[in-house]
Scaffold this motif. Sequence first.
Motif, PDB file in Angstrom:
ATOM      1  N   LEU A 164      18.043  -6.186  11.341  1.00 19.77           N
ATOM      2  CA  LEU A 164      17.777  -6.247  12.785  1.00 19.77           C
ATOM      3  C   LEU A 164      17.181  -7.594  13.174  1.00 19.77           C
ATOM      4  N   PHE A 165      16.300  -8.123  12.334  1.00 21.70           N
ATOM      5  CA  PHE A 165      15.748  -9.451  12.611  1.00 21.70           C
ATOM      6  C   PHE A 165      16.850 -10.507  12.556  1.00 21.70           C
ATOM      7  N   ILE A 222       6.481  -9.943  14.477  1.00 21.81           N
ATOM      8  CA  ILE A 222       7.910 -10.235  14.354  1.00 21.81           C
ATOM      9  C   ILE A 222       8.397 -11.024  15.565  1.00 21.81           C
ATOM     10  N   SER A 223       7.862 -10.728  16.754  1.00 20.12           N
ATOM     11  CA  SER A 223       8.303 -11.449  17.950  1.00 20.12           C
ATOM     12  C   SER A 223       7.920 -12.926  17.872  1.00 20.12           C
ATOM     13  N   LEU A 224       6.715 -13.244  17.391  1.00 20.12           N
ATOM     14  CA  LEU A 224       6.303 -14.638  17.243  1.00 20.12           C
ATOM     15  C   LEU A 224       7.194 -15.352  16.232  1.00 20.12           C
ATOM     16  N   LEU A 225       7.495 -14.678  15.131  1.00 21.32           N
ATOM     17  CA  LEU A 225       8.365 -15.266  14.112  1.00 21.32           C
ATOM     18  C   LEU A 225       9.765 -15.498  14.664  1.00 21.32           C
ATOM     19  N   LEU A 226      10.255 -14.571  15.453  1.00 20.27           N
ATOM     20  CA  LEU A 226      11.583 -14.716  16.047  1.00 20.27           C
ATOM     21  C   LEU A 226      11.633 -15.897  17.009  1.00 20.27           C
ATOM     22  N   LEU A 303       3.948 -15.563   5.258  1.00 20.64           N
ATOM     23  CA  LEU A 303       3.999 -16.077   6.625  1.00 20.64           C
ATOM     24  C   LEU A 303       4.969 -15.296   7.498  1.00 20.64           C
ATOM     25  N   GLY A 304       5.404 -14.146   7.045  1.00 21.96           N
ATOM     26  CA  GLY A 304       6.447 -13.410   7.749  1.00 21.96           C
ATOM     27  C   GLY A 304       5.916 -12.280   8.596  1.00 21.96           C
TER      28      GLY A 304
END
Length: 361
Positions: A164-165, A222-226, A303-304
């Motif tokens: 999904l990511f 996850i949103s920040l990483l995306l 960092l994920g």
Amino acid sequence: MDTTAIHNAAVAATAPAAAPASLSPSRRAWLRFKRNRLGYWSLIAFCALVLLSLCAELVSSERPLVVRYEGQTYFPMLKDYPETTFGGDFATPTDYLDPFIQERLREGSNWALYTVNRYGPNTLNYFAQAPNPSAPSAANWLGTDDRGRDLLAQLLYGFRVSVLFALALTFTGVLLGVVAGAIQGFFGGKTDLAFQRFIEIWGSMPELYLLIIFSAVFAPSISLLLILLSLFGWMGLSDYVRAEFLRNRQLDYVKAARALGVGNAQIIWRHILPNSLTPVVTFLPFRMSAAILALTSLDFLGLGVPPGTPSLGELLSQGKNNIDAWWISLSTFAVLVVTLLLLTFMGDALRDALDPRKASQ
């Protein structure tokens, strides 16, 4: 025999056969894709794995799907029930791995329908007999990690998070890359030069250092990483779209549209863009592979995704820290290899299907 019938039969025999219906370019590309058996079956297998992961709660969960207890029907997947509902002593959420609760659900006419794997991604079995990490067994088919969580559930839910990511990152990267490449290729001149200089400067920024800095400043999510990965993941694709627009804007159908007074937005959207998407579609599986590898690498470095989120990279890190627990590294490595191989086979088949040199085949 009637001479008219003989004449009609002779005409029918000598008449040329009707020409077969012409197939659309997309239909011909799909047929060429299906002829590549390895790529076609890789697509089927990958879609099946994604569908299985999307239904992970129905496959791997510590909660039963349906419980029939003392004439009442319960759905623990949809609602939390206190332990007292099933004869326990405390009004706390029911632990369905508790031997006492399991015995109560088997008494008399009581019954419970469980999932195939009776563990969730963060389930801790406080009644386990072996120390953690434990080797594969009848209770835990692929063993457990160093915290006692079931490895099969971790892999299933971690695969879903990764896919999904990767889909979200691929979508945002393609959107930004197509927009930037279309503007550069269509307008050219100073606009193209300005974008090229911006891409050179932006692409020279240390992406990993920025991730480390933002991870220290903001809470991991996850949103920040995306968002951070999307800011750097569009530049490669924009070059291919730019080249296609630079080539197609000189063709006759674009000049004809200009002569008819069609606006720039309509020319880009309705005329040039549909004829410039071949490199975009071809690179989709490879971009997904890169996104999965990027997330796995960042999770491996810490960092994920936030702690507690199922992650293939975190499992690889656990395997590195627990060399004796070979089942952690082996299972995670197998999932990654199979996923990336399926995407690679799909990408190769898609590239061949959209190759203009094979359009007549």
